[in-house]
Motif scaffolding. Structure first.
Motif, PDB file in Angstrom:
ATOM      1  N   LEU A   1       0.809  -1.229   0.000  1.00 23.85           N
ATOM      2  CA  LEU A   1       0.000   0.000   0.000  1.00 23.85           C
ATOM      3  C   LEU A   1       0.843   1.281   0.000  1.00 23.85           C
ATOM      4  CD1 LEU A   1      -3.279  -0.412   2.069  1.00 23.85           C
ATOM      5  CD2 LEU A   1      -2.997  -0.024  -0.381  1.00 23.85           C
ATOM      6  N   PRO A   2       1.885   1.355   0.867  1.00 21.37           N
ATOM      7  CA  PRO A   2       2.693   2.585   0.825  1.00 21.37           C
ATOM      8  C   PRO A   2       3.317   2.801  -0.555  1.00 21.37           C
ATOM      9  CG  PRO A   2       3.154   1.332   2.812  1.00 21.37           C
ATOM     10  CD  PRO A   2       2.301   0.446   1.943  1.00 21.37           C
ATOM     11  N   VAL A   3       3.707   1.705  -1.218  1.00 21.36           N
ATOM     12  CA  VAL A   3       4.286   1.818  -2.564  1.00 21.36           C
ATOM     13  C   VAL A   3       3.265   2.429  -3.512  1.00 21.36           C
ATOM     14  CG1 VAL A   3       5.231   0.495  -4.510  1.00 21.36           C
ATOM     15  CG2 VAL A   3       5.689  -0.245  -2.146  1.00 21.36           C
ATOM     16  N   LEU A   4       2.068   1.850  -3.505  1.00 20.95           N
ATOM     17  CA  LEU A   4       1.024   2.329  -4.416  1.00 20.95           C
ATOM     18  C   LEU A   4       0.637   3.770  -4.107  1.00 20.95           C
ATOM     19  CD1 LEU A   4      -1.310  -0.811  -4.607  1.00 20.95           C
ATOM     20  CD2 LEU A   4       0.045   0.150  -6.470  1.00 20.95           C
ATOM     21  N   LEU A   5       0.516   4.084  -2.811  1.00 24.00           N
ATOM     22  CA  LEU A   5       0.075   5.431  -2.432  1.00 24.00           C
ATOM     23  C   LEU A   5       1.104   6.487  -2.825  1.00 24.00           C
ATOM     24  CD1 LEU A   5      -1.545   4.465   0.969  1.00 24.00           C
ATOM     25  CD2 LEU A   5      -2.728   5.737  -0.822  1.00 24.00           C
ATOM     26  N   ARG A   6       2.383   6.086  -2.873  1.00 27.95           N
ATOM     27  CA  ARG A   6       3.410   7.039  -3.332  1.00 27.95           C
ATOM     28  C   ARG A   6       3.387   7.168  -4.837  1.00 27.95           C
ATOM     29  NH1 ARG A   6       6.751   4.452   0.575  1.00 27.95           N
ATOM     30  NH2 ARG A   6       6.402   5.603   2.479  1.00 27.95           N
ATOM     31  N   GLU A   7       3.114   6.053  -5.500  1.00 31.62           N
ATOM     32  CA  GLU A   7       3.229   6.016  -6.955  1.00 31.62           C
ATOM     33  C   GLU A   7       2.003   6.599  -7.660  1.00 31.62           C
ATOM     34  OE1 GLU A   7       4.055   2.358  -9.909  1.00 31.62           O
ATOM     35  OE2 GLU A   7       4.845   2.148  -7.870  1.00 31.62           O
ATOM     36  N   TYR A   8       0.829   6.383  -7.082  1.00 33.94           N
ATOM     37  CA  TYR A   8      -0.413   6.756  -7.780  1.00 33.94           C
ATOM     38  C   TYR A   8      -1.205   7.774  -6.978  1.00 33.94           C
ATOM     39  CZ  TYR A   8       0.178   2.447 -10.532  1.00 33.94           C
ATOM     40  OH  TYR A   8       0.654   1.450 -11.337  1.00 33.94           O
ATOM     41  N   ASP A   9      -1.990   8.555  -7.694  1.00 37.92           N
ATOM     42  CA  ASP A   9      -2.980   9.398  -7.040  1.00 37.92           C
ATOM     43  C   ASP A   9      -4.172   8.482  -6.761  1.00 37.92           C
ATOM     44  OD1 ASP A   9      -4.365  11.485  -6.058  1.00 37.92           O
ATOM     45  OD2 ASP A   9      -4.916  12.339  -8.012  1.00 37.92           O
ATOM     46  N   MET A  10      -4.362   8.089  -5.551  1.00 34.40           N
ATOM     47  CA  MET A  10      -5.442   7.152  -5.202  1.00 34.40           C
ATOM     48  C   MET A  10      -5.815   7.328  -3.734  1.00 34.40           C
ATOM     49  SD  MET A  10      -3.384   3.524  -4.753  1.00 34.40           S
ATOM     50  CE  MET A  10      -4.375   2.818  -3.451  1.00 34.40           C
ATOM     51  N   HIS A  11      -6.992   6.806  -3.378  1.00 36.97           N
ATOM     52  CA  HIS A  11      -7.417   6.827  -1.978  1.00 36.97           C
ATOM     53  C   HIS A  11      -7.632   5.404  -1.498  1.00 36.97           C
ATOM     54  CE1 HIS A  11      -8.088  11.140  -1.963  1.00 36.97           C
ATOM     55  NE2 HIS A  11      -8.750  11.009  -3.094  1.00 36.97           N
ATOM     56  N   PHE A  12      -7.468   5.228  -0.203  1.00 38.47           N
ATOM     57  CA  PHE A  12      -7.743   3.931   0.393  1.00 38.47           C
ATOM     58  C   PHE A  12      -8.586   4.193   1.638  1.00 38.47           C
ATOM     59  CE2 PHE A  12      -6.862   0.466   3.300  1.00 38.47           C
ATOM     60  CZ  PHE A  12      -7.022  -0.639   2.469  1.00 38.47           C
ATOM     61  N   ILE A  13      -9.772   3.551   1.699  1.00 35.38           N
ATOM     62  CA  ILE A  13     -10.669   3.792   2.828  1.00 35.38           C
ATOM     63  C   ILE A  13     -11.107   2.447   3.417  1.00 35.38           C
ATOM     64  CG2 ILE A  13     -12.983   4.610   3.459  1.00 35.38           C
ATOM     65  CD1 ILE A  13     -12.585   6.942   1.576  1.00 35.38           C
ATOM     66  N   ALA A  14     -10.846   2.268   4.704  1.00 40.12           N
ATOM     67  CA  ALA A  14     -11.171   0.982   5.339  1.00 40.12           C
ATOM     68  C   ALA A  14     -12.113   1.190   6.517  1.00 40.12           C
ATOM     69  CB  ALA A  14      -9.892   0.295   5.808  1.00 40.12           C
ATOM     70  N   LEU A  15     -13.023   0.221   6.672  1.00 41.04           N
ATOM     71  CA  LEU A  15     -13.939   0.174   7.815  1.00 41.04           C
ATOM     72  C   LEU A  15     -13.811  -1.217   8.412  1.00 41.04           C
ATOM     73  CD1 LEU A  15     -16.549   0.739   9.537  1.00 41.04           C
ATOM     74  CD2 LEU A  15     -17.870   0.066   7.519  1.00 41.04           C
ATOM     75  N   GLY A  16     -13.529  -1.280   9.699  1.00 37.64           N
ATOM     76  CA  GLY A  16     -13.462  -2.614  10.285  1.00 37.64           C
ATOM     77  C   GLY A  16     -12.904  -2.588  11.685  1.00 37.64           C
ATOM     78  N   SER A  17     -13.032  -3.726  12.337  1.00 39.08           N
ATOM     79  CA  SER A  17     -12.408  -3.876  13.644  1.00 39.08           C
ATOM     80  C   SER A  17     -12.093  -5.343  13.830  1.00 39.08           C
ATOM     81  CB  SER A  17     -13.336  -3.378  14.757  1.00 39.08           C
ATOM     82  OG  SER A  17     -14.529  -4.127  14.730  1.00 39.08           O
ATOM     83  N   GLY A  18     -11.244  -5.605  14.774  1.00 39.68           N
ATOM     84  CA  GLY A  18     -10.854  -6.994  15.017  1.00 39.68           C
ATOM     85  C   GLY A  18      -9.494  -7.035  15.664  1.00 39.68           C
ATOM     86  N   ASP A  19      -8.587  -7.833  15.093  1.00 40.38           N
ATOM     87  CA  ASP A  19      -7.252  -7.984  15.688  1.00 40.38           C
ATOM     88  C   ASP A  19      -6.556  -6.629  15.737  1.00 40.38           C
ATOM     89  OD1 ASP A  19      -7.958 -10.561  15.596  1.00 40.38           O
ATOM     90  OD2 ASP A  19      -6.398 -11.217  14.186  1.00 40.38           O
ATOM     91  N   GLU A  20      -5.973  -6.387  16.921  1.00 42.28           N
ATOM     92  CA  GLU A  20      -5.351  -5.079  17.148  1.00 42.28           C
ATOM     93  C   GLU A  20      -4.260  -4.754  16.162  1.00 42.28           C
ATOM     94  OE1 GLU A  20      -3.557  -3.678  20.884  1.00 42.28           O
ATOM     95  OE2 GLU A  20      -5.348  -4.636  21.756  1.00 42.28           O
ATOM     96  N   LYS A  21      -3.516  -5.785  15.703  1.00 36.39           N
ATOM     97  CA  LYS A  21      -2.376  -5.464  14.827  1.00 36.39           C
ATOM     98  C   LYS A  21      -2.859  -4.873  13.503  1.00 36.39           C
ATOM     99  CE  LYS A  21      -1.771 -10.112  12.982  1.00 36.39           C
ATOM    100  NZ  LYS A  21      -0.922 -11.224  12.702  1.00 36.39           N
ATOM    101  N   TYR A  22      -4.027  -5.314  13.010  1.00 38.55           N
ATOM    102  CA  TYR A  22      -4.545  -4.739  11.766  1.00 38.55           C
ATOM    103  C   TYR A  22      -5.115  -3.343  12.026  1.00 38.55           C
ATOM    104  CZ  TYR A  22      -4.223  -9.634  10.370  1.00 38.55           C
ATOM    105  OH  TYR A  22      -3.781 -10.899  10.137  1.00 38.55           O
ATOM    106  N   GLU A  23      -5.782  -3.215  13.160  1.00 41.57           N
ATOM    107  CA  GLU A  23      -6.324  -1.888  13.495  1.00 41.57           C
ATOM    108  C   GLU A  23      -5.193  -0.878  13.591  1.00 41.57           C
ATOM    109  OE1 GLU A  23      -8.568  -2.260  17.112  1.00 41.57           O
ATOM    110  OE2 GLU A  23     -10.201  -3.386  16.147  1.00 41.57           O
ATOM    111  N   ARG A  24      -4.100  -1.292  14.252  1.00 40.41           N
ATOM    112  CA  ARG A  24      -2.954  -0.379  14.402  1.00 40.41           C
ATOM    113  C   ARG A  24      -2.344  -0.065  13.044  1.00 40.41           C
ATOM    114  NH1 ARG A  24      -1.319  -3.169  19.135  1.00 40.41           N
ATOM    115  NH2 ARG A  24       0.173  -4.327  17.895  1.00 40.41           N
ATOM    116  N   TYR A  25      -2.309  -1.074  12.183  1.00 42.44           N
ATOM    117  CA  TYR A  25      -1.722  -0.853  10.857  1.00 42.44           C
ATOM    118  C   TYR A  25      -2.516   0.200  10.080  1.00 42.44           C
ATOM    119  CZ  TYR A  25      -0.523  -1.189   6.021  1.00 42.44           C
ATOM    120  OH  TYR A  25      -0.175  -0.839   4.752  1.00 42.44           O
ATOM    121  N   PHE A  26      -3.843   0.036  10.078  1.00 40.50           N
ATOM    122  CA  PHE A  26      -4.646   1.001   9.309  1.00 40.50           C
ATOM    123  C   PHE A  26      -4.552   2.406   9.923  1.00 40.50           C
ATOM    124  CE2 PHE A  26      -7.082  -2.841   7.724  1.00 40.50           C
ATOM    125  CZ  PHE A  26      -6.639  -2.712   6.422  1.00 40.50           C
ATOM    126  N   GLN A  27      -4.452   2.473  11.250  1.00 45.14           N
ATOM    127  CA  GLN A  27      -4.284   3.791  11.882  1.00 45.14           C
ATOM    128  C   GLN A  27      -2.953   4.416  11.471  1.00 45.14           C
ATOM    129  OE1 GLN A  27      -5.095   2.406  15.791  1.00 45.14           O
ATOM    130  NE2 GLN A  27      -7.213   3.121  15.771  1.00 45.14           N
TER     131      GLN A  27
END
Ligand code: ADP
Length: 492
Positions: free
Chosen positions: A330-356
């Motif tokens: 994702l960081p690669v794509l977000l640097r390379e392209y004009d794009m948005h990424f929007i996530a909704l969710g909850s669950g395992d803390e490691k994924y929540e922390r990653y999206f934050q």
């Protein structure tokens, strides 16, 4: 009510589930239990639907009515006596009533699922009380349709505890596996409390010897028919890679196992009637889609005028869903392209922390809402351009089908129901409905997302792709019929 199946005799069908939309939902199971019941009701069958009356339901402002024949019923098993009543509520958009099993000592708790010491009893009661309900109301079900581990003991209970009752002489059981990753495994010494002390010989002996009782495994042993929620998943769960230890038993019962892809409840998930989105739209109405895109960007404080593609995610954040493929790319794509990424969710803390973390790194391009939010899930479907589901495994998956209907192009791994519902886009022929990749590897997902980004630049091709998706039909009118055929085959 007249329906297409009314040429034959109407069936009495009891659907039992631990969650039912809109009363309690943690995932697709709730949507499916509600939608299939609605379909069966529409087709003129006599369908009863039962789930626990969790605290959130009793405090949820629903119009609940006490069932006149089911008050203070005593149900004894495992040396304990449980008192329950039943309240009923209308299943929205149907004539079906949901029976809510009221037993505060077991269900008056914070969430539908707990890690409390009596979790096995909470669902054992549901699995038995549904049969007691039949007895007290003199209602002989043709089919008891159980769902996942929570109600998987019902076929054994029927065999071991209710076989004396002629009411059930004709009754057949169906167990639908919505996700084999959740099996309900408890210590072997719970057998007594489950009321199975005299029936230990009927439990899976290898598990018992290993000190366990596995609810789902027990259901697989005793249900008359087994279904799962896509044809590909039905094959996959018979392999060591996806069977989570139950593959051998499923191979042994292969003749009784069928895959039926879930339908979509288009009464709830159709952008032309959806009241939870910014503006209703259908195929060809690009302005409608655009208005939702602006509303979604606004909701997350992003630039509403942006025309850059939005990649959406709505999910439980668990390892099943494959989000560990994202950090590498994702960081690669977000640097390379004009794009948005929007996530909704909850669950395992490691994924929540990653999206934050990702949102903090790219505050103008990434949106993340941690939690469960139905309204927002509709807006993300309506406002995104593409939807990302890189699942490690996916029994059926609903969001890719919702995405198709909302003109949001799915990017999925070729696994389970995703393989059965999304066809890979071929830029040469223009055929396909999404972007499909095979290997569970970040580079494979990266390649699929790059293909999507390239296609998005060709506005004409993208519109055709998105509108082809909108015309796909995964309605329950098509899928529900397979269940009724199965019921009729079972009943001979
Ligand atoms: P699963 O059952 O494995 O969670 P499915 O794709 O079959 O996956 O169904 C998920 C359902 O739950 C969909 O209706 C999806 O919109 C909904 N959902 C998942 N997470 C959220 C969330 N955080 N907020 C709102 N809805 C959600």
């Amino acid at each position: 009510m007249a329906g297409s199946d009314m040429t034959s005799e109407a069936l009495k069908i009891l659907v039992v589930s631990s969650e039912i939309t809109p009363f309690a939902k943690t995932g697709g199971l709730a949507d499916v239990a509600a939608a299939i019941s609605r379909y069966l009701g529409r087709e003129g069958h006599d369908v009863r639907l039962m789930m626990p009356l969790y605290r959130r339901v009793s405090e949820g402002g629903w119009a609940l009515e006490p069932h006149e024949h089911l008050r203070d019923v005593q149900l004894e098993f495992g040396g304990r006596s449980f008192a329950f009543s039943v309240k009923t509520a209308a299943l929205p958009d149907s004539d079906v009533r949901v029976m809510l099993l009221d037993c505060p000592e077991l269900y008056d708790r914070d969430g539908p699922y707990t890690s409390d010491a009596d979790e096995h009893l909470r669902f054992a009661l549901l699995s038995r009380a549904c049969l007691t309900m039949c007895q007290w109301t003199g209602w002989a079900p043709d089919i008891v349709h159980c769902n996942d581990w929570h109600t998987a003991l019902t076929p054994l209970y029927l065999k071991a505890g209710y076989d004396w009752d002629a009411l059930f002489a004709r009754t057949k059981t169906v167990l639908t596996i919505h996700n084999i990753g959740y099996q309900g495994v408890f210590p072997a010494d719970t057998a007594d409390a489950l009321g199975l002390a005299d029936h230990r010989g009927l439990l899976h002996q290898d598990s018992l010897a290993a000190g366990k009782i596995n609810f789902l495994e027990t259901g697989i042993l005793y249900a008359d028919a087994l279904t799962t929620v896509s044809e590909t998943y039905a094959r996959e769960i018979q392999t060591a890679e996806y069977g989570m230890g139950l593959e051998g038993l499923l191979q042994a019962r292969a003749e009784s196992l069928v895959g039926i892809v879930n339908g979509v409840d288009y009464g709830e998930w159709d952008p032309s009637i959806d009241t939870l989105i910014a503006r209703q739209f259908g195929p060809g109405d690009r302005e409608g889609k655009r208005a939702n895109k602006a509303a979604l960007l606004d909701e997350f404080g992003l630039d509403v005028a942006s025309d850059a593609p939005i990649f959406g995610v709505i999910s439980r954040l668990t390892s099943q869903k494959g989000f560990e493929l994202l950090p590498d790319i994702l960081p690669v794509l977000l640097r390379e392209y004009d794009m948005h990424f929007i996530a909704l969710g909850s669950g395992d803390e490691k994924y929540e922390r990653y999206f934050q973390w990702l949102r903090d790194q790219f505050p103008n391009r990434v949106g993340f809402y941690r939690g469960y939010n139905n309204r927002l899930s509709h807006l993300i479907e309506a406002g995104s351009d593409a939807f990302v589901m890189p699942s490690r495994y996916e029994p059926c998956g609903l969001n890719q089908m919702y995405s198709l209907r909302y003109g949001t192009v799915p990017i999925v791994r070729r696994v389970g129901g995703l393989a059965d519902t999304v066809q890979d886009y071929d830029p040469v022929t223009g055929e396909g409905t999404g972007f499909v990749f095979d290997d569970f590897h970040s580079q494979a997902l990266l390649h699929a997302m790059r293909r999507a980004l390239a296609c998005y630049r060709d506005r004409h091709a993208w519109l055709r792709l998105s509108e082809r998706g909108m015309r796909q039909d995964f309605s329950w009118e098509r899928q529900g019929r397979h269940y009724v055929d199965l019921y009729r085959r079972l009943l001979g």
